[in-house]
Enzyme design. Structure first.
Site, short mmCIF file in Angstrom:
data_model
loop_
_atom_site.label_atom_id
_atom_site.label_comp_id
_atom_site.label_asym_id
_atom_site.label_seq_id
_atom_site.Cartn_x
_atom_site.Cartn_y
_atom_site.Cartn_z
N GLU A 115 35.25 46.38 57.56
CA GLU A 115 34.32 45.34 58.03
C GLU A 115 33.69 45.71 59.37
OE1 GLU A 115 33.48 43.23 55.95
OE2 GLU A 115 35.19 42.83 54.63
N HIS A 139 39.10 38.78 62.02
CA HIS A 139 38.92 38.36 60.63
C HIS A 139 40.30 38.20 59.99
CE1 HIS A 139 37.77 38.14 56.47
NE2 HIS A 139 38.24 39.34 56.18
N HIS A 141 42.65 36.21 56.60
CA HIS A 141 42.63 35.55 55.29
C HIS A 141 43.46 34.26 55.38
CE1 HIS A 141 41.65 39.63 53.13
NE2 HIS A 141 40.70 39.23 53.96
N GLU A 169 42.15 17.61 68.45
CA GLU A 169 41.81 18.69 69.37
C GLU A 169 40.62 19.53 68.87
OE1 GLU A 169 45.39 21.42 67.59
OE2 GLU A 169 44.74 21.88 69.61
N HIS A 210 37.34 33.85 50.73
CA HIS A 210 37.77 35.12 51.34
C HIS A 210 38.55 34.92 52.64
CE1 HIS A 210 36.65 39.54 52.43
NE2 HIS A 210 37.69 39.14 53.14
O1 2HA Z 1 40.91 44.51 53.68
O2 2HA Z 1 40.01 41.85 54.92
O3 2HA Z 1 37.50 41.91 54.20
C1 2HA Z 1 40.33 44.14 54.85
C2 2HA Z 1 39.56 42.92 54.62
C3 2HA Z 1 38.23 43.04 54.01
ZN ZN Z 2 38.92 40.18 54.37
#
Ligand code: 2HA
Ligand code: ZN
Length: 278
Positions: A115, A139, A141, A169, A210
């Protein structure tokens, strides 16, 4: 100094492990990047061994000459604390903002996060918008946020309002709101463009089905932002699991009072009236 002795590297590793412990980084899921300060580059540059220049896959002119600490593509967050030299790397962006090279780390080969275009385009937007204050892009998940992208309309207004309502909050922690990117193929320039466009307005962007991107000044604030939004999503998932209707909630006027007392500006577009207490 050894790269692993630098405070910013310790902070990065701790944050990666905190994310792993939250359960947001199954397998190689998620990625983290930090835009280094010039004095931090000075601190560790004796360890640099430049590799060849490679294409970023997008253009980030305003990041020319900057250095970043980033997780590696295909690397597992759970291994960052155990084997950082194998899992993370320092990269330099070239003078045109189109290429990068690895300067340290990934000792067993590999490349920066898949990414990278999203990370760097988000960094570019945030660097410009905050006078260079923002340095972290994360980032993850996040389970409950992802679950909600199957049941709520994929609209900034709805996600912001629902997350705000679930924990008092939230409007104080992310008063600008949350953006939503519809499902897109990850890893490329298109999703990076869509995400960085939202980052002009927000510090949080949800990727439908995602995960989520968070931006912030430092590791604590950025992790805290991700954690706060995901916790609020968890409360909403729990609530919706009990009943589709709220018996009571925080009202638009409640938010307006909160905004006054806490000295935050809450855009009126998030304080719309609802037909029922949904
Ligand atoms: O594998 O999270 O979006 C890495 C990620 C791809
Ligand atoms: Zn991801």
């Amino acid at each position: 100094m050894n790269v692993l002795d630098a405070e910013f590297v310790k902070g990065f590793i701790r944050m990666a492990n905190d994310g792993w412990e939250q359960g947001w980084h199954e397998r190689n899921g998620g990625n983290l990047s930090y835009r280094m300060k010039m004095e931090e580059v000075e601190q560790v540059k004796e360890n640099f061994q430049p590799s060849e220049w490679k294409e970023i896959g997008t253009t980030v002119e305003k990041l020319a000459g900057e250095f970043f600490l980033v997780t590696g593509s295909g690397k597992y967050f759970r291994n960052v604390i155990i084997n950082p030299e194998d899992s993370i790397c320092i990269i330099e962006v070239d003078s045109t903002g189109t290429k990068y090279r690895i300067m340290w780390g990934l000792v067993n080969g590999g490349k920066p996060t898949s990414e990278l275009p999203s990370h760097l385009m988000n960094h570019e937007v945030k660097k410009l918008a905050t006078d260079g204050r923002y340095r972290v892009i994360y980032h993850a998940h996040t389970t409950n946020i992802i679950a909600l992208t199957f049941v709520l309309p994929l609209e900034d207004e709805v996600f912001t309002r629902e997350l705000w309502e679930m924990a008092t909050e939230c409007p104080v922690v992310f008063p600008d709101g949350v953006g939503v990117v519809p499902w897109m193929v990850p890893g490329g320039r298109d999703i990076a463009v869509a995400t960085s466009k939202l980052m002009e307005k927000y510090d949080l962007a949800i990727w439908a089905h995602h995960g989520m991107f968070a931006a912030g000044e430092d590791f604590d604030l950025t992790f805290g932002l991700m954690h706060t939004a995901e916790k609020s999503a968890e409360i909403l998932v729990k609530m919706l699991s009990m009943t589709p209707y709220k018996r009571q909630t925080i009202t638009p006027d409640d938010f307006r009072h909160l905004a006054k007392d806490f000295n935050v500006t809450l855009p009126e577009k998030f304080l719309y009236e609802k037909d029922v207490n949904k």
